[in-house]
Design a protein around this motif. Structure first.
Motif, PDB file in Angstrom:
ATOM      1  N   LEU A 104       5.290   3.589   3.183  1.00 47.30           N
ATOM      2  CA  LEU A 104       4.860   3.083   1.880  1.00 47.30           C
ATOM      3  C   LEU A 104       4.543   1.593   1.930  1.00 47.30           C
ATOM      4  CD1 LEU A 104       7.228   4.925  -0.616  1.00 47.30           C
ATOM      5  CD2 LEU A 104       4.819   5.400  -0.122  1.00 47.30           C
ATOM      6  N   SER A 105       5.367   0.855   2.651  1.00 45.16           N
ATOM      7  CA  SER A 105       5.155  -0.595   2.631  1.00 45.16           C
ATOM      8  C   SER A 105       3.916  -0.993   3.429  1.00 45.16           C
ATOM      9  CB  SER A 105       6.396  -1.333   3.147  1.00 45.16           C
ATOM     10  OG  SER A 105       6.495  -1.193   4.537  1.00 45.16           O
ATOM     11  N   ASP A 106       3.470  -0.116   4.332  1.00 49.35           N
ATOM     12  CA  ASP A 106       2.223  -0.385   5.046  1.00 49.35           C
ATOM     13  C   ASP A 106       0.993   0.004   4.240  1.00 49.35           C
ATOM     14  OD1 ASP A 106       3.544  -1.398   7.170  1.00 49.35           O
ATOM     15  OD2 ASP A 106       3.345   0.372   8.444  1.00 49.35           O
ATOM     16  N   ALA A 107       1.187   0.751   3.167  1.00 53.40           N
ATOM     17  CA  ALA A 107       0.043   1.241   2.391  1.00 53.40           C
ATOM     18  C   ALA A 107      -0.390   0.186   1.370  1.00 53.40           C
ATOM     19  CB  ALA A 107       0.419   2.533   1.678  1.00 53.40           C
ATOM     20  N   PRO A 108      -1.684   0.179   1.022  1.00 54.28           N
ATOM     21  CA  PRO A 108      -2.166  -0.731  -0.010  1.00 54.28           C
ATOM     22  C   PRO A 108      -1.431  -0.474  -1.323  1.00 54.28           C
ATOM     23  CG  PRO A 108      -3.817   0.943   0.557  1.00 54.28           C
ATOM     24  CD  PRO A 108      -2.747   1.030   1.580  1.00 54.28           C
ATOM     25  N   GLY A 159       1.563  -0.484  -1.825  1.00 57.60           N
ATOM     26  CA  GLY A 159       2.859   0.159  -1.652  1.00 57.60           C
ATOM     27  C   GLY A 159       2.940   1.538  -2.250  1.00 57.60           C
ATOM     28  N   ARG A 160       1.809   2.248  -2.288  1.00 57.85           N
ATOM     29  CA  ARG A 160       1.877   3.617  -2.811  1.00 57.85           C
ATOM     30  C   ARG A 160       0.951   4.545  -2.051  1.00 57.85           C
ATOM     31  NH1 ARG A 160      -0.088   4.105  -8.695  1.00 57.85           N
ATOM     32  NH2 ARG A 160      -2.009   5.002  -7.900  1.00 57.85           N
ATOM     33  N   LEU A 161       1.343   5.822  -1.997  1.00 52.41           N
ATOM     34  CA  LEU A 161       0.579   6.849  -1.300  1.00 52.41           C
ATOM     35  C   LEU A 161       0.657   8.143  -2.093  1.00 52.41           C
ATOM     36  CD1 LEU A 161       1.731   6.548   2.440  1.00 52.41           C
ATOM     37  CD2 LEU A 161      -0.559   6.045   1.553  1.00 52.41           C
ATOM     38  N   ARG A 162      -0.364   8.964  -1.920  1.00 48.55           N
ATOM     39  CA  ARG A 162      -0.253  10.328  -2.422  1.00 48.55           C
ATOM     40  C   ARG A 162       0.829  11.043  -1.628  1.00 48.55           C
ATOM     41  NH1 ARG A 162      -4.498  12.790  -5.135  1.00 48.55           N
ATOM     42  NH2 ARG A 162      -3.091  14.561  -5.040  1.00 48.55           N
ATOM     43  N   ALA A 163       1.529  11.954  -2.265  1.00 54.57           N
ATOM     44  CA  ALA A 163       2.632  12.639  -1.594  1.00 54.57           C
ATOM     45  C   ALA A 163       2.163  13.329  -0.313  1.00 54.57           C
ATOM     46  CB  ALA A 163       3.273  13.655  -2.533  1.00 54.57           C
ATOM     47  N   ALA A 220       0.586  13.621  -7.048  1.00 55.92           N
ATOM     48  CA  ALA A 220       1.607  12.634  -7.362  1.00 55.92           C
ATOM     49  C   ALA A 220       1.442  11.445  -6.432  1.00 55.92           C
ATOM     50  CB  ALA A 220       3.002  13.241  -7.179  1.00 55.92           C
ATOM     51  N   PHE A 221       1.575  10.270  -6.988  1.00 56.55           N
ATOM     52  CA  PHE A 221       1.678   9.075  -6.164  1.00 56.55           C
ATOM     53  C   PHE A 221       3.149   8.735  -5.992  1.00 56.55           C
ATOM     54  CE2 PHE A 221      -2.802   8.078  -6.984  1.00 56.55           C
ATOM     55  CZ  PHE A 221      -3.154   7.516  -5.760  1.00 56.55           C
ATOM     56  N   ILE A 222       3.478   8.314  -4.785  1.00 51.19           N
ATOM     57  CA  ILE A 222       4.831   7.846  -4.518  1.00 51.19           C
ATOM     58  C   ILE A 222       4.730   6.342  -4.310  1.00 51.19           C
ATOM     59  CG2 ILE A 222       6.876   8.141  -3.119  1.00 51.19           C
ATOM     60  CD1 ILE A 222       5.825  10.715  -4.426  1.00 51.19           C
ATOM     61  N   ALA A 223       5.461   5.593  -5.104  1.00 51.71           N
ATOM     62  CA  ALA A 223       5.347   4.135  -5.038  1.00 51.71           C
ATOM     63  C   ALA A 223       6.676   3.492  -4.681  1.00 51.71           C
ATOM     64  CB  ALA A 223       4.858   3.595  -6.376  1.00 51.71           C
TER      65      ALA A 223
END
Lengths: 183, 183
Positions: B62-66, B68-72, B111-114
């Motif tokens: 997550l922390s590497d993603a723009p 701090g969020r990604l689709r599940a 769902a987004f996971i943030a």
DNA sequence: CAAGATTGAGTAGTCAATCTTC
DNA sequence: GAAGATTGACTACTCAATCTTG
């Protein structure tokens, strides 16, 4: 062994030495293999023989022992599990009729774990297919040189691990501040 | 790759090809490393930062993603877990305040996971020590050549695994007779 | 009905506490 | 008191079923 301690750090507190590209690549690849290989072998063993990898390990060790029985702590040394995990697992295997607990005559604290007939039948039925699975996914895709390399790699890591677990930690710094997980 | 199929076998049914000494040695050593290394890293991470390795993996991704969020499902692809494991794990991490679930505007199912602020703080606090642990137990005991060798080994195994999981099984024989585990 | 994701039930593993015998 | 082993409570994972939207 391969790298010196970072010049300019102060008691290890300042900049962490992040992994370089080669190191990160190897670490990631290893972890993917570890997860996927175990998962696949576990799934197949369960599907084909109704045993988990954990069951299999216990049964193999017992069937290699004289009379198909071992003291619980010997079995524990062989599989390298926590005592409580072993105990729980044996309870479940006993319920399924794969092993039997027997008291020890010469040491009142001790327990013998013995293979039942069903347990022996289960391991003999499962082994050929499982070995084929291990061959197919692992042994047969590697050259003899790669097998030897992996053996050496594993021994190097294990040597470090037992050196560190014998001693107190990765080094003497105390790092008091981490918040313990609440339970 | 390394060995021919056994002469005299009949459709793979007869004698299993047991592991020879080199093969068994490598397989055993690898398994010991796998078990002990994960256990040690997990124990230390939990003790020092209150995170499990599973928590850590989620937080890193997550922390590497723009933002701090990604689709599940993206997170699932990254960590290679079963959907249900991911969902359960995220529920627990959400309860601990490390991540947050957010709906997806463009896809009602999604769902987004943030990462929460606490989650980001947790991974930033945990990472330096954890990387040091990985270095100490793994990276720093191996030569660059060994790191590369392990990378190749892992890739060879993974290639076989995905070839087999894509297809039906280890081979076309059907083996109907194994007793399924009762649940 | 397939994709994205969650839920429930059951099995498995961990940590700390306990019990018994040496 | 330490070694050998078990127990209880809790966390974690798996499989199958389900729910919802595309």
């Amino acid at each position: 062994m391969t790298r010196q301690s970072f010049p300019g750090t102060f008691r290890g507190v300042s900049e962490p030495r992040w992994l370089d590209e080669r190191e990160a690549r190897a670490w990631r690849a290893y972890n993917r293999m570890r997860v996927q290989l175990s998962a696949q072998l576990n799934r197949r063993l369960l599907r084909d023989a109704g045993l988990s990898l954990a069951d299999y390990e216990v049964l193999v060790n017992l069937s290699d022992a004289p009379d198909g029985r071992l003291r619980a702590f010997q079995l524990g040394d062989a599989v390298k599990w926590e005592k409580s995990r072993l105990s729980h697992h044996l309870t479940r295997m006993q319920r399924r009729g794969l092993v039997r607990r027997e008291g020890c005559a010469t040491d009142g604290r001790g327990a013998f774990i013995a293979l039942t007939d069903d347990g022996r039948a289960a391991i003999e039925r499962a082994a050929p297919k499982h070995v084929e699975d291990v061959r197919r996914a692992f042994v047969d895709v590697l050259t003899p040189a790669q097998l030897d390399a992996l053996d050496e790699i594993s021994r190097a890591v294990l040597a470090r691990l037992s050196a560190d677990d014998g001693a107190g930690g990765s080094d003497p710094r105390v790092r008091g501040g981490g918040d313990r997980r609440r339970r």
